[in-house]
Design an enzyme around this catalytic site. Structure first.
Site, PDB file in Angstrom:
ATOM      1  CB  CYS A 159      -0.970  -0.002   1.181  1.00 18.14           C
ATOM      2  SG  CYS A 159      -0.189  -0.216   2.795  1.00 18.14           S
ATOM      3  CG  HIS A 253       0.072   4.723   3.755  1.00 17.14           C
ATOM      4  ND1 HIS A 253      -0.571   4.797   4.962  1.00 17.14           N
ATOM      5  CD2 HIS A 253       0.236   3.377   3.492  1.00 17.14           C
ATOM      6  CE1 HIS A 253      -0.785   3.570   5.424  1.00 17.14           C
ATOM      7  NE2 HIS A 253      -0.307   2.701   4.557  1.00 17.14           N
TER       8      HIS A 253
END
Length: 361
Positions: A159, A253
């Site tokens: 991810c 993120h």
């Protein structure tokens, strides 16, 4: 696309499985018919199996609430009889996941995996559709090894890579990147947690995420690799080094990137490449593909996780703060939504690519 596919979600009760269920709720190509999870959930309706552990902002889709959950391991025969392919997002040991995904594939059921277990199986494509769509052409070689006609495994990458590798990739193609240093600041949903379940993360930063730095340094080289002799051979450059930190953010993120080039471009040339970059996902006009993949922000304090993570329904990548550095050529920041672009959404987009290219027929 003139047909629809019946699909299953294996690992449906976890956070990524829940995100899959939302992203597929009104999908034009994919119809969720089947759900599977651990033996603890088997035999219950999806609503009963998830119970108070539903952690999405949107409510559980009505049409799947009453689907009875299968045992992901014991009920493979029943599951594959109901679907054209499955998404896999199970929480098991790595060797168990690898064996389970191969078992589905050998049952002639394609597997689009969110898990890391098969990312470095040499003939399993690990794909970001805008970057290395051509890697799906390894599938015939994988089918030959597995002895299957339809079954195969395809995986999405880690991810956190979805935030910074898309920004590096087109620059490497044109100017040659020598080395990349990245520090990632990763949301708690990357650990399948919420603040309610992980109160220790409130007002806290943890400077360690198990296995994440190794993935961040190794996986980009497979994305940049080539198919040779029935396997994907990873590139040997650029050099990547990473430090990964857990921060008190729900979703999103962020990466702080430092980069050196073989042939140093100007700042304007970098921004122009980012602003005009697109890939196979955009060429095919896939349903989940962002219209504008890489988005550059000129403001000094952007991109920010809270304001940019849902750009293009969470499927776009945001970049900003590009400037020259005293030790590297340039530095910049970038971000993406980790459970959408980085996890379930990336898996859905990969499935759309595979469908459009004929690998799910």
């Amino acid at each position: 696309m003139n047909r629809t596919y019946n699909v299953g979600i294996v690992g449906a009760t976890g956070m990524v499985g829940q995100r899959f269920s939302l992203l597929l709720e009104n999908h034009p190509w994919f119809n969720v018919t089947t759900l599977a999870a651990s033996s603890r959930s088997a035999g219950k309706t999806y609503e009963e199996a998830v119970g108070s552990r539903w952690c999405m902002d949107s409510p559980m889709p009505e049409k799947i609430k009453n689907i009875v959950v299968y045992d992901a391991v014991k009920d493979i025969d029943e599951i594959v009889s109901e679907v054209d392919f499955v998404f896999c997002a199970v929480d098991m040991k790595k060797d168990e996941i690898k064996a389970l995904e191969e078992e589905y594939a050998k049952h002639e059921c394609p597997v689009i995996s969110n898990n890391s277990a098969n990312r470095f199986t040499p003939d399993v494509p690990m794909v970001v559709p805008e970057l290395n769509a051509q890697h799906i052409n390894i599938i015939p070689a994988q089918r030959k090894r597995l002895g299957t006609k339809r079954g195969f495994i395809a995986v999405k990458s880690n991810c956190s890579l979805q935030s910074y590798v898309p920004a590096v990739f087109p620059l490497h193609e044109k100017y040659g990147v020598k080395r990349v240093l990245v520090c990632t600041y990763q949301a708690i949903s990357g650990a399948s947690k919420t603040f309610e379940r992980w109160p220790e993360m409130i007002d806290n930063v943890i400077p360690y995420i198990g296995g994440e730095e190794e993935k961040s340094e190794k996986e980009p080289l497979k994305l940049l690799g080539k198919i040779e002799g029935g396997e994907i051979v990873s590139a040997d450059k650029p050099e990547f080094t990473a430090q990964c930190i857990r921060v008190p953010v729900s979703n999103g993120h962020l990466g702080a990137v430092f980069i050196d080039f073989e042939n140093k471009p100007s700042k304007d040339e970098i921004i122009d490449i980012w602003q005009n970059f697109s890939g196979r996902a955009q060429e095919l006009n896939l349903p989940s593909a962002p219209k504008h993949f890489l988005n550059y922000f000129t403001e000094d304090d952007r991109p920010q996780i809270k304001s940019e993570r849902m750009l293009e329904n969470g499927m776009a990548v945001s970049t900003g703060r590009l400037r020259e550095d005293t030790q590297y050529d340039y530095k910049f920041v970038c971000l993406s939504h980790n459970t959408i672009r980085g996890a379930a959404g990336g898996g859905v987009l990969l499935a759309e690519l595979l469908a459009a290219e004929g690998y799910l027929d």
